[in-house]
Design an enzyme around this catalytic site. Structure first.
Site, mmCIF file in Angstrom:
data_model
loop_
_atom_site.group_PDB
_atom_site.id
_atom_site.type_symbol
_atom_site.label_atom_id
_atom_site.label_comp_id
_atom_site.label_asym_id
_atom_site.label_seq_id
_atom_site.Cartn_x
_atom_site.Cartn_y
_atom_site.Cartn_z
ATOM 1 C CG HIS A 1 -1.897 0.943 1.433
ATOM 2 N ND1 HIS A 1 -1.648 2.239 1.828
ATOM 3 C CD2 HIS A 1 -3.244 0.863 1.266
ATOM 4 C CE1 HIS A 1 -2.795 2.905 1.909
ATOM 5 N NE2 HIS A 1 -3.775 2.093 1.557
ATOM 6 C CG ASP B 1 0.582 -2.539 6.101
ATOM 7 O OD1 ASP B 1 -0.389 -2.712 6.869
ATOM 8 O OD2 ASP B 1 0.513 -1.884 5.046
ATOM 9 C CD GLN C 1 -6.894 -4.721 4.015
ATOM 10 O OE1 GLN C 1 -7.833 -5.474 4.264
ATOM 11 N NE2 GLN C 1 -7.089 -3.440 3.718
ATOM 12 C CE LYS D 1 -7.538 -0.439 6.227
ATOM 13 N NZ LYS D 1 -7.938 -0.020 4.912
ATOM 14 C CB CYS E 1 -3.630 3.113 -1.522
ATOM 15 S SG CYS E 1 -4.670 4.508 -1.137
HETATM 16 N N1 PMP Z 1 -1.736 -0.853 4.554
HETATM 17 C C1 PMP Z 1 -2.711 -1.580 4.012
HETATM 18 C C2 PMP Z 1 -2.398 -2.962 3.501
HETATM 19 C C3 PMP Z 1 -3.997 -1.065 3.924
HETATM 20 O O1 PMP Z 1 -4.979 -1.791 3.373
HETATM 21 C C4 PMP Z 1 -4.259 0.228 4.418
HETATM 22 C C5 PMP Z 1 -5.638 0.839 4.333
HETATM 23 N N2 PMP Z 1 -6.244 0.735 3.084
HETATM 24 C C6 PMP Z 1 -3.205 0.942 4.987
HETATM 25 C C7 PMP Z 1 -1.969 0.372 5.039
HETATM 26 C C8 PMP Z 1 -3.416 2.308 5.557
HETATM 27 O O2 PMP Z 1 -4.264 2.247 6.659
HETATM 28 P P1 PMP Z 1 -4.867 3.581 7.304
HETATM 29 O O3 PMP Z 1 -5.421 4.371 6.163
HETATM 30 O O4 PMP Z 1 -5.923 3.082 8.233
HETATM 31 O O5 PMP Z 1 -3.751 4.270 7.997
#
Ligand code: PMP
Length: 421
Positions: free
Chosen positions: A137, A214, A217, A240, A378
């Site tokens: 991401h 990270d 998910q 999430k 993203c």
């Molecule tokens: N890493 C991953 C794999 C994600 O799916 C997301 C959220 N789409 C993020 C990081 C960022 O998370 P947040 O926007 O809650 O900070």
């Protein structure tokens, strides 16, 4: 037959999983959109919230809203206790050895930035390397890119194969003594791939590299045990995992956190301040400058209680069944190609449709009450690797049903035939 199986199943722990009853816990799921029941399939972007989480947050504001840490009066002490209890709940949930290893952040993004700016800026030097994967991401790309640019270090990327699986042989090849940090996702938000993070961590540690996972998910799909994984840093977001927005967690090994400089400065992160000098607080407060999001801590804690009550094994079972069923159905639609076909996958179904734009499909699906995400999710570099502008992504949670998958599939077929006309 299949429907009843999913609606009422006995789990490994002997609990009964009743999806209709579970759905009653989520008020938003009874909403109608365009006159049709909401079919919420954008769970990878954010999850819906059970009433216990909503009540915990409103209770906080109705009964004990106050600032924490130095309050000497009853409601401030109550708020402080709730905040501390939330930390302990999170510690236990991820099996961290010490509650001082749990830092509240705004979310995964802030947690990764904290590590990049604090650990990264003090440990990565000119000529060093940071290793990420091609399926990251943007939140797990850009902070490292900025770090490498400022330090004259190199950002290297572990490739993924055509199924969306991490190329482990390439990873081993890229893992040289220059690599100071490895940062990879536990589960890909665009592909659903579950990465072999335990093996990634083992290999990186053999190489002397520090690892950030990270877990945005993964935290709500699978049992995360940071001690068993051996992760140095593990990041995730409350929203999430059925909790509120604006709260997240960074787990970090105590010995690393203790040696790291603060990421942000101000109140609460200090133990003493004069105009000449500041002495920082101990971990974890050293990394929690300013008034914390107490509401968020109460909410994320209630979300963990909810997950524990349903059981991660039931959640996993239901989500796997939904994914398998949706994959089987979507594969029968002509012109649809799934992006992300690794064997080990979480309940994320990304796909493209020949000759059609993902955005148009998403807009059409909304007219049927079906909420999906469209675009790059993203992960623009990953989309470039697959040579596509983006995908339609349906992501399932345990409160989704096979009947909803049927609605989604029928809506998709209608959308395709309308758009192709
Ligand atoms: N890493 C991953 C794999 C994600 O799916 C997301 C959220 N789409 C993020 C990081 C960022 O998370 P947040 O926007 O809650 O900070």
């Amino acid at each position: 037959m299949r429907l009843t199986l999913v609606k009422l199943q006995t789990t490994l722990t002997g609990k009964i999983f009743d999806v209709d009853r579970i759905r009653d816990d989520f008020p938003i799921l009874s909403r109608k959109i365009n006159g049709k029941p909401l079919v919420y399939l954008d769970n990878a972007a954010t999850s819906q919230k059970p009433i216990s989480v909503i009540n915990a947050i409103t209770d906080y504001y109705k009964k004990y809203n106050s600032n924490i840490h130095r309050g000497v009066y009853s409601i401030s002490i109550e708020a402080n206790e709730a905040y501390e209890k939330a930390k302990e709940n999170i510690r236990a949930f991820i099996n961290a050895g010490d509650v001082r290893e749990i830092i509240f952040t705004r979310g995964t993004t802030e947690a990764i930035n904290l590590v990049a700016y604090s650990y990264g800026f003090t440990h990565v030097n000119e000529g060093d390397e940071v290793l990420i994967s091609a399926m990251e991401h943007h939140a797990n790309i850009v902070p490292w890119q900025v770090l490498c640019q400022q330090k004259n270090a190199k950002l290297k990327v572990i490739p993924v194969n055509s199924k969306g699986k991490l190329e482990m042989e390439e990873f081993k090849r890229l893992l040289t003594p220059k690599v100071k940090i490895v940062a990879v996702c536990h589960i890909s938000n665009s592909l659903g791939t579950i990465n072999p993070v335990k093996e990634v961590i083992r290999l990186a540690h053999e190489n002397g590299s520090v690892v950030l996972i990270d877990g945005a998910q993964a935290i709500h799909h699978t049992n995360v045990d940071v001690c068993d994984l051996g992760a140095d840093f593990y990041a995730f977001s409350g929203h999430k995992m059925y909790g509120p927005m604006g709260i997240g967690v960074l787990y970090g090994k105590a010995e690393l956190l203790e040696a790291m400089p603060p990421y942000q400065t101000g109140g609460d992160m200090i133990s003493s301040v004069s105009f000449e000098k500041t002495i920082y607080n101990d971990i974890p407060l050293k990394f929690e400058a300013g008034t914390p999001n107490v509401e968020g801590t109460v909410g994320i804690s209630a979300a963990i209680d909810y997950i524990n009550e349903v059981g991660l094994d039931s959640i996993h079972k239901q989500e796997s069944e939904l994914l398998d069923y949706a994959t089987e159905k979507i594969n029968q639609i002509e012109g649809v190609r799934i992006i992300g076909t690794a064997q080990n996958k979480a309940s994320v179904l990304s796909f493209v449709v020949n000759g059609l734009n993902a955005l148009d499909i998403g807009i059409m699906l909304d007219t049927y009450g079906v909420a999906v995400r469209t675009g790059q999710h993203c992960t623009e570099p990953l989309m470039d690797i697959f040579g596509i502008p983006g995908t339609v992504r349906a992501s399932f949670a345990f409160y989704n049903t096979l009947a909803e998958v049927d609605i989604f599939i029928e809506a998709l077929k209608s959308a395709i035939s309308t758009l192709k006309r």
